[in-house]
Enzyme design. Sequence first.
Site, mmCIF file in Angstrom:
data_model
loop_
_atom_site.group_PDB
_atom_site.id
_atom_site.type_symbol
_atom_site.label_atom_id
_atom_site.label_comp_id
_atom_site.label_asym_id
_atom_site.label_seq_id
_atom_site.Cartn_x
_atom_site.Cartn_y
_atom_site.Cartn_z
ATOM 1 C CG ASP A 141 -2.088 0.841 1.542
ATOM 2 O OD1 ASP A 141 -3.307 0.931 0.639
ATOM 3 O OD2 ASP A 141 -1.891 1.832 1.479
ATOM 4 C CG ASN A 154 -5.456 11.285 -5.095
ATOM 5 O OD1 ASN A 154 -4.799 11.606 -6.346
ATOM 6 N ND2 ASN A 154 -5.872 10.019 -4.992
ATOM 7 C CG HIS A 158 -7.865 12.728 -7.879
ATOM 8 N ND1 HIS A 158 -7.695 11.904 -6.965
ATOM 9 C CD2 HIS A 158 -8.708 13.968 -7.422
ATOM 10 C CE1 HIS A 158 -8.720 11.550 -6.288
ATOM 11 N NE2 HIS A 158 -9.151 13.002 -6.147
ATOM 12 C CG ASP A 187 -4.748 8.148 -12.500
ATOM 13 O OD1 ASP A 187 -5.371 8.417 -11.033
ATOM 14 O OD2 ASP A 187 -5.527 9.748 -13.329
ATOM 15 C CD GLU A 214 -4.724 3.727 -1.369
ATOM 16 O OE1 GLU A 214 -5.384 3.853 -2.363
ATOM 17 O OE2 GLU A 214 -4.637 4.541 -0.375
#
Lengths: 317, 117
Positions: A181, A189, A194, A198, A224
Amino acid sequence: MNPDPIQSEDPKPVVLVVDDSLDVQRLLRARLRSEDLDLICADNGADGVALARARLPAIILLDLDMPDVDGFEVLRALKDDQRTLEIPVIVLSGLQNAQDKVTAFDLGAVDYITKPFDLMELRCRVRAALRLHHLVQMLAQRAQIDGLTGLWNRAYFDSRWKEEFSRAVRYDRPVSLSLLDIDHFKSVNDTYGHPAGDAVLQAFCKVLLRESRHTDIACRYGGEEFALIMPDTAPADAAGVCDRIRAAVAALVWSRHPDRAVTVSAGVAGGVPVDGFTPVQWIEAADEQLYSAKHGGRNRVMVRDTGANPLTLARAG
Amino acid sequence: MPDEPMSPLRPLISEFADEPELKELVQLFTSELPDRVRAIENAWSTREVTVLRRMVHQLRGASAGYGYPTIGHAAGAIEDRLRELGSTDEPGWLSLRRQVDQLVNLCRSAAMGVPRA
């Protein structure tokens, strides 16, 4: 199975010919020599079915009129088996038997070629069937691939993990599962937007694929969170792989924010599965380790030997 | 009654005799024809319907592919007759002889038409 579906290599498609006539086999071999394919032959229906199961060819050219096990029986056997169900079958039939073709289509054949073969027609029909096979394969694979990262998706993970787990049980071999994770991903974010999030996910995936081994199966588990299935791998070795990934991620330099590091936490459950342990419990065990990695300060790998000694805790990173 | 004089066989050349891709295969096919002729004659005289049907079925499917469509047709005609024929149909069986001869002659002609590899 390649751990990186996007970069999987495309080997020569295998084409299986099932025909009792050696003349026809030789002829097909000669006529299809210029095509980029690997032609294998079976002399009778029973061998044809066995070879189809063993080699899972891209297409099958099947003679209908064979002694003993005829083409219709072969078709039924192929369509009854999950593994061979989707393989396109082209029926080889004489011009005179219209009803045979109809029956063959009813049984699941996709096309037919009449004997004697017209050279151009033979090649075109084989190519068309190969194209169909390729598209079906691609669609099936696309349904299992995560669009953003190109890794296997959660649906694929769910079925593959069960498979690998039962394989480990059956052969009494170790298997390891890691859940990884990205730390504080929400703040990436929230702070940078965002698209930046990404980009972090994509960069992480590149590291994940680069630092894991060819036999490992990397999947996006959700958000994630990622899962790495490591077949035939003891927990200590799995921890080593994960720590390599962890270190490589921490070392990434982000060109637009060189002062900012991204780190990852991982929880590993591994070992030879003991009686009564289920694949789901194994995931929970990995998740517990991930939880303790997070609570232990993040950017670390926590490992539990879920096999021989389920209570042992180890720590790396 | 004197025997009807046999018309001399003329070599039958494969349509693909000059195709590099098939040349060797055609030679292999024709070199095996005399064995097939023997087997066909044998099956006819011992009335092994299944064997005969299998042999002509295979010739029907493959011959044109090797450049001998006439052999394929002759074999196909026999196969179709065999489908209609009952196992006890004596006159029917005897009347096949002419077609078997025709097929055998075509096979012999093809075997003559190819120089030894």
